[in-house]
Design a protein around this motif. Structure first.
Motif, PDB file in Angstrom:
ATOM      1  N   CYS A   1       0.839  -1.211   0.000  1.00 35.94           N
ATOM      2  CA  CYS A   1       0.000   0.000   0.000  1.00 35.94           C
ATOM      3  C   CYS A   1       0.868   1.253   0.000  1.00 35.94           C
ATOM      4  CB  CYS A   1      -0.924   0.007   1.214  1.00 35.94           C
ATOM      5  SG  CYS A   1      -2.246  -1.216   1.130  1.00 35.94           S
ATOM      6  N   LYS A   2       1.955   1.213   0.761  1.00 42.16           N
ATOM      7  CA  LYS A   2       2.894   2.342   0.776  1.00 42.16           C
ATOM      8  C   LYS A   2       3.448   2.583  -0.626  1.00 42.16           C
ATOM      9  CE  LYS A   2       7.335   3.750   0.777  1.00 42.16           C
ATOM     10  NZ  LYS A   2       8.424   3.399  -0.153  1.00 42.16           N
ATOM     11  N   ASP A   3       3.824   1.502  -1.315  1.00 42.26           N
ATOM     12  CA  ASP A   3       4.337   1.633  -2.681  1.00 42.26           C
ATOM     13  C   ASP A   3       3.275   2.221  -3.611  1.00 42.26           C
ATOM     14  OD1 ASP A   3       6.718   0.553  -1.868  1.00 42.26           O
ATOM     15  OD2 ASP A   3       6.279  -1.466  -2.589  1.00 42.26           O
ATOM     16  N   GLN A   4       2.025   1.788  -3.421  1.00 40.96           N
ATOM     17  CA  GLN A   4       0.940   2.289  -4.269  1.00 40.96           C
ATOM     18  C   GLN A   4       0.678   3.770  -4.003  1.00 40.96           C
ATOM     19  OE1 GLN A   4      -0.198   0.815  -6.729  1.00 40.96           O
ATOM     20  NE2 GLN A   4      -2.083   1.854  -7.316  1.00 40.96           N
ATOM     21  N   MET A   5       0.771   4.190  -2.743  1.00 44.16           N
ATOM     22  CA  MET A   5       0.615   5.614  -2.422  1.00 44.16           C
ATOM     23  C   MET A   5       1.685   6.435  -3.134  1.00 44.16           C
ATOM     24  SD  MET A   5      -0.170   5.604   1.665  1.00 44.16           S
ATOM     25  CE  MET A   5      -1.291   4.403   2.389  1.00 44.16           C
ATOM     26  N   GLN A   6       2.918   5.894  -3.167  1.00 44.92           N
ATOM     27  CA  GLN A   6       4.005   6.588  -3.855  1.00 44.92           C
ATOM     28  C   GLN A   6       3.709   6.711  -5.349  1.00 44.92           C
ATOM     29  OE1 GLN A   6       7.421   7.596  -2.248  1.00 44.92           O
ATOM     30  NE2 GLN A   6       6.738   8.934  -3.906  1.00 44.92           N
ATOM     31  N   ILE A   7       3.186   5.640  -5.930  1.00 38.15           N
ATOM     32  CA  ILE A   7       2.828   5.665  -7.363  1.00 38.15           C
ATOM     33  C   ILE A   7       1.755   6.717  -7.615  1.00 38.15           C
ATOM     34  CG2 ILE A   7       1.673   4.330  -9.178  1.00 38.15           C
ATOM     35  CD1 ILE A   7       3.133   1.847  -8.049  1.00 38.15           C
ATOM     36  N   LEU A   8       0.757   6.784  -6.741  1.00 43.04           N
ATOM     37  CA  LEU A   8      -0.341   7.742  -6.912  1.00 43.04           C
ATOM     38  C   LEU A   8       0.159   9.177  -6.767  1.00 43.04           C
ATOM     39  CD1 LEU A   8      -3.134   5.886  -4.902  1.00 43.04           C
ATOM     40  CD2 LEU A   8      -3.002   6.138  -7.386  1.00 43.04           C
ATOM     41  N   ILE A   9       1.044   9.399  -5.803  1.00 41.63           N
ATOM     42  CA  ILE A   9       1.592  10.747  -5.591  1.00 41.63           C
ATOM     43  C   ILE A   9       2.466  11.157  -6.774  1.00 41.63           C
ATOM     44  CG2 ILE A   9       3.214  12.076  -4.168  1.00 41.63           C
ATOM     45  CD1 ILE A   9       2.033  10.481  -1.749  1.00 41.63           C
ATOM     46  N   ASN A  10       3.253  10.218  -7.283  1.00 41.91           N
ATOM     47  CA  ASN A  10       4.073  10.508  -8.462  1.00 41.91           C
ATOM     48  C   ASN A  10       3.193  10.849  -9.671  1.00 41.91           C
ATOM     49  OD1 ASN A  10       6.386  10.035  -6.998  1.00 41.91           O
ATOM     50  ND2 ASN A  10       6.674   7.957  -7.748  1.00 41.91           N
ATOM     51  N   PHE A  11       2.043  10.159  -9.773  1.00 45.24           N
ATOM     52  CA  PHE A  11       1.125  10.442 -10.886  1.00 45.24           C
ATOM     53  C   PHE A  11       0.565  11.863 -10.766  1.00 45.24           C
ATOM     54  CE2 PHE A  11      -3.173  10.729 -12.573  1.00 45.24           C
ATOM     55  CZ  PHE A  11      -2.941  10.393 -13.910  1.00 45.24           C
ATOM     56  N   VAL A  12       0.248  12.269  -9.532  1.00 49.89           N
ATOM     57  CA  VAL A  12      -0.266  13.628  -9.329  1.00 49.89           C
ATOM     58  C   VAL A  12       0.723  14.648  -9.881  1.00 49.89           C
ATOM     59  CG1 VAL A  12      -0.839  15.368  -7.599  1.00 49.89           C
ATOM     60  CG2 VAL A  12      -1.644  13.034  -7.312  1.00 49.89           C
ATOM     61  N   MET A  13       2.019  14.416  -9.618  1.00 47.64           N
ATOM     62  CA  MET A  13       3.032  15.370 -10.062  1.00 47.64           C
ATOM     63  C   MET A  13       3.169  15.371 -11.586  1.00 47.64           C
ATOM     64  SD  MET A  13       3.729  16.624  -7.223  1.00 47.64           S
ATOM     65  CE  MET A  13       4.970  17.772  -7.809  1.00 47.64           C
ATOM     66  N   SER A  14       2.951  14.226 -12.214  1.00 44.32           N
ATOM     67  CA  SER A  14       3.086  14.153 -13.673  1.00 44.32           C
ATOM     68  C   SER A  14       1.857  14.698 -14.396  1.00 44.32           C
ATOM     69  CB  SER A  14       3.335  12.700 -14.113  1.00 44.32           C
ATOM     70  OG  SER A  14       2.201  11.892 -13.821  1.00 44.32           O
ATOM     71  N   ASP A  15       0.681  14.589 -13.747  1.00 47.76           N
ATOM     72  CA  ASP A  15      -0.559  15.045 -14.387  1.00 47.76           C
ATOM     73  C   ASP A  15      -1.538  15.495 -13.302  1.00 47.76           C
ATOM     74  OD1 ASP A  15      -2.688  15.563 -16.013  1.00 47.76           O
ATOM     75  OD2 ASP A  15      -2.911  13.530 -16.792  1.00 47.76           O
ATOM     76  N   PRO A  16      -1.358  16.722 -12.775  1.00 48.60           N
ATOM     77  CA  PRO A  16      -2.167  17.189 -11.636  1.00 48.60           C
ATOM     78  C   PRO A  16      -3.670  17.153 -11.873  1.00 48.60           C
ATOM     79  CG  PRO A  16      -0.317  18.667 -12.023  1.00 48.60           C
ATOM     80  CD  PRO A  16      -0.365  17.724 -13.177  1.00 48.60           C
ATOM     81  N   GLU A  17      -4.111  17.354 -13.109  1.00 49.96           N
ATOM     82  CA  GLU A  17      -5.545  17.423 -13.379  1.00 49.96           C
ATOM     83  C   GLU A  17      -6.091  16.135 -13.987  1.00 49.96           C
ATOM     84  OE1 GLU A  17      -5.806  20.922 -15.845  1.00 49.96           O
ATOM     85  OE2 GLU A  17      -6.383  22.137 -14.113  1.00 49.96           O
ATOM     86  N   GLY A  18      -5.213  15.138 -14.194  1.00 48.74           N
ATOM     87  CA  GLY A  18      -5.642  13.908 -14.841  1.00 48.74           C
ATOM     88  C   GLY A  18      -6.129  12.863 -13.853  1.00 48.74           C
ATOM     89  N   HIS A  19      -6.428  11.681 -14.364  1.00 51.02           N
ATOM     90  CA  HIS A  19      -6.864  10.551 -13.554  1.00 51.02           C
ATOM     91  C   HIS A  19      -5.987   9.346 -13.879  1.00 51.02           C
ATOM     92  CE1 HIS A  19     -10.472  12.510 -11.974  1.00 51.02           C
ATOM     93  NE2 HIS A  19     -10.622  13.042 -13.182  1.00 51.02           N
ATOM     94  N   PRO A  20      -5.684   8.527 -12.893  1.00 56.73           N
ATOM     95  CA  PRO A  20      -4.812   7.368 -13.116  1.00 56.73           C
ATOM     96  C   PRO A  20      -5.336   6.457 -14.216  1.00 56.73           C
ATOM     97  CG  PRO A  20      -5.207   7.708 -10.774  1.00 56.73           C
ATOM     98  CD  PRO A  20      -6.124   8.632 -11.491  1.00 56.73           C
TER      99      PRO A  20
END
Length: 665
Positions: free
Chosen positions: A94-113
């Motif tokens: 879950c910690k790894d997944q949170m990191q992936i989600l946070i990294n996605f926010v930085m790459s596309d702040p207005e997008g969706h995974p």
């Protein structure tokens, strides 16, 4: 996209990256030492804060995912669900997944995974929910009805939030909402006196203050702890109103007493003192810029000192000396800003050891020593990847499987030591395993097959072990995704060489292997010792200098044209800089020997003049001089002349090779 919002996201990521690392560290400590309140609360607080800050930015998919993890953690810390090895693995995922989600926010702040990220989140949420809905590891030994008296106290909490609360990724509602879990909120009053008039309001500042009445069975310290994250700059006070009132009638509750089996648990609930330290978060580039400016000041100051000496103005020389001392203090303090304990990097390797060992079916304990040893942050960042490769190599190639270790009379759990210590102006990092060691005969045979060693030669054991640092050299019988493709160790060596460091390998068959990396403490400014050979200025790193002696006629006569002297009963090999580099020797100067030491080895360097200590700003040599491997950099003297900084490690290696050739001849 609002630029201020983007800037705030940078702070959001930096804060959450740190929280996620703390979460991983706490989970790994639980795995090693068993459950304790301090560590499970650290994991819970990290998840809770990430959820709160993500909610403030409206990142719903992180809030949704983290909320389920937070629910499970809350059950665990309240002893309603037992911790187990399976749950630890799930929480790490879950910690790894949170990191992936946070990294996605930085790459596309207005997008969706994308669908892959969503699928992973959904799978983990289902696993978390399965543990929340029912726990198979719960084992009830007995069920006994007991009566517990719970004392409900009345508290009044006054909180004045700091003006920068929002910029740290917090919202006031998160903390107030958290109080619901600690008791019953009876009343909330908002203090509006600190709110300025509309035209003076800064929307990024927090002006909120509250008075909250709470009824709770918790003590005042637990309630105050709910605001731990914003204590710095904020004012929090908890008043126990019950002390001035008649105590209410205790509430009777009936519970079931349970004895719970926790897989691999070793209870550790000893409270530990928490060191309170204030930090300020700044960009690393600003520190680098400061160091560079100080470096230029050091060079300019050297020029002023030179002019003052030439003018022979005693008052000016004294004033310049005062400025020089102050500049040295500024330089040392600035360098300390960039020096960080290597233990922060070492602790991240616990997860790598854990995951790699599980992947190859081995049991490995990681023991860290010297974690408080400080090193330049720039060097640490560049050495992290080579260390990861060496650690994985030790687990994959070095440490045996449990059944093999047992057959050889070893403990089924392998031990990997990660040590760090200062040594003669450098830092030494050791990776030591108690595995099968290196087989010199196999390595030699492979080396001959690949044409790396002449079949007729008699290489030393060190030269044989160094074969594994050659490009494309591998003894692995099958390729895995961890190692065995013949790439990696040569890259490790190259990365370390680029930092002007060295790597040494020692091994004993069936006993284990030790890999030692030696690195300079910093790549910016060092204390040097200035010398001169002919018209060429050469700087020796001061920390590696042992002593200076005059090479008089008597000593020269005792040498009998050999390249060594007897220094107090110890043979000291010598290198004449003038002869080796074909630099014209000064006939008027007296020869001197500078005795240097590095990694337990000593040698003497013959120079013409000794000019004294000097603050040295390390400048790169440039691509044109890449092949000039005996010098690690250059600097500019006060006179405007260029001085070369000697690479002591390379010089010692050259001397060792020279001695070996002389013995063979």
């Amino acid at each position: 996209m609002n630029l201020d919002f983007i800037d705030m996201l940078d702070g959001y990521k930096a804060e959450n990256d740190e929280l996620l690392q703390k979460m991983e560290d706490a989970l790994m400590q639980i795995q090693e030492e068993g459950m304790n309140d301090e560590n499970i609360n650290a994991v819970f607080r990290a998840a809770h804060t990430i959820k709160g800050s993500s909610g403030m930015f409206g990142i719903d998919y992180i809030v949704e995912f983290t909320h389920i993890a937070e629910n499970l953690l809350d059950k665990i810390r309240n002893h309603k669900i037992p911790m187990s090895g399976e749950i630890i693995e799930l929480l790490l995922a879950c910690k790894d997944q949170m990191q992936i989600l946070i990294n996605f926010v930085m790459s596309d702040p207005e997008g969706h995974p994308d669908e892959d990220i969503k699928s992973d989140s959904k799978r983990l949420i289902n696993e978390l929910q399965a543990h929340l809905d029912g726990n198979d590891n719960l084992h009830v030994e007995e069920t006994v009805e007991i009566v517990e008296l719970i004392e409900i106290n009345e508290y009044q909490i006054k909180i004045d939030f700091a003006s920068d609360t929002f910029s740290h990724g917090f919202d006031t509602y998160t903390f107030i909402n958290f109080l619901h879990e600690l008791g019953e909120i009876k009343n909330i009053q908002t203090d509006t006196e600190s709110i300025p008039i509309f035209t003076d309001i800064n929307p990024s500042n927090c002006y909120m203050s509250y008075i909250i009445d709470v009824h709770s069975s918790k003590d005042s310290q637990e309630l105050e702890a709910a605001f731990d994250f914003v204590k710095e700059g904020s004012t929090v006070s908890v008043i126990d109103l019950s002390e001035s009132k008649q105590k209410p009638e205790p509430v009777k509750t009936i519970e079931k007493k349970r004895e719970i089996q926790i897989e691999g648990s070793k209870a550790k609930n000893t409270p530990q003192a928490v060191k309170q330290t204030n930090f300020i978060r700044i960009e690393a580039s600003k520190v680098d810029s400061l160091i560079n400016l100080i470096g230029e000041m050091v060079i300019s100051n050297a020029s002023v000192m030179q002019h003052a000496a030439n003018l022979r103005d005693s008052e000016l020389i004294e004033s310049v000396s005062t400025v020089t001392r102050m500049l040295e203090e500024v330089r040392e303090n600035a360098m300390q800003i960039r020096m960080v304990p290597i233990g922060e990097t070492f602790n991240k390797f616990k997860r790598i050891v854990h995951d790699t060992a599980n992947k190859v079916g081995k049991k490995v304990d990681l023991i860290i020593n010297g974690g408080d040893t400080e090193l330049d942050k720039t060097v640490i960042e560049k050495i992290a990847d080579p260390l990861v490769h060496l650690i994985r190599n030790s687990i994959d190639h070095g440490i045996e499987t449990p059944d093999v270790r047992e057959a050889f009379g070893k403990s089924i759990t392998g031990v990997l030591h990660l040590n760090a210590y200062h040594d003669a102006g450098s830092i030494a990092i050791e990776i030591i395993d108690d595995g099968k060691g290196l087989d010199a005969e196999v390595l030699l045979r492979k080396g001959i097959e690949k044409g790396l060693i002449d079949e007729q030669s008699e290489p030393t054991q060190k030269e044989i072990f160094d074969l594994i640092l050659q490009a494309g050299f591998s003894t692995a019988e099958k390729v895995s995704d961890i190692s065995g493709r013949g790439v990696g160790m040569d890259v490790v060596k190259r990365n370390i060489s680029d930092l002007h460091g060295g790597i040494e390998i020692e091994s004993e068959k069936s006993k284990g292997t030790k890999v030692t990396i030696r690195l300079p403490l910093t790549l910016a400014i060092i204390d040097g010792f200035l010398t001169k050979v002919g018209n060429t200025h050469i700087i020796i790193p001061l920390d590696m200098l042992v002593e200076c002696i005059e090479l008089n006629k008597k000593t020269i006569a005792q040498m009998h044209n050999n390249s060594y002297i007897n220094l107090r009963g110890r043979v000291l090999p010598l290198l004449n800089i003038s002869t080796y580099f074909k630099i014209p020797h000064s006939d008027t100067a007296r020869s001197n020997v500078i005795v240097i030491q590095y990694a337990g080895q000593r040698m003497g360097i013959i120079v013409d003049e000794l000019l004294g200590e000097l603050q040295t700003v390390i400048k790169p040599m440039g691509q044109l001089f890449n092949e000039l491997k005996y010098f690690s950099g250059s600097t500019i003297l006060g006179s405007g002349e260029v001085a070369l900084i000697m690479d002591i490690q390379v010089m010692l290696q050259m001397m060792e090779s020279k001695q070996k050739k002389e013995l063979v001849a």
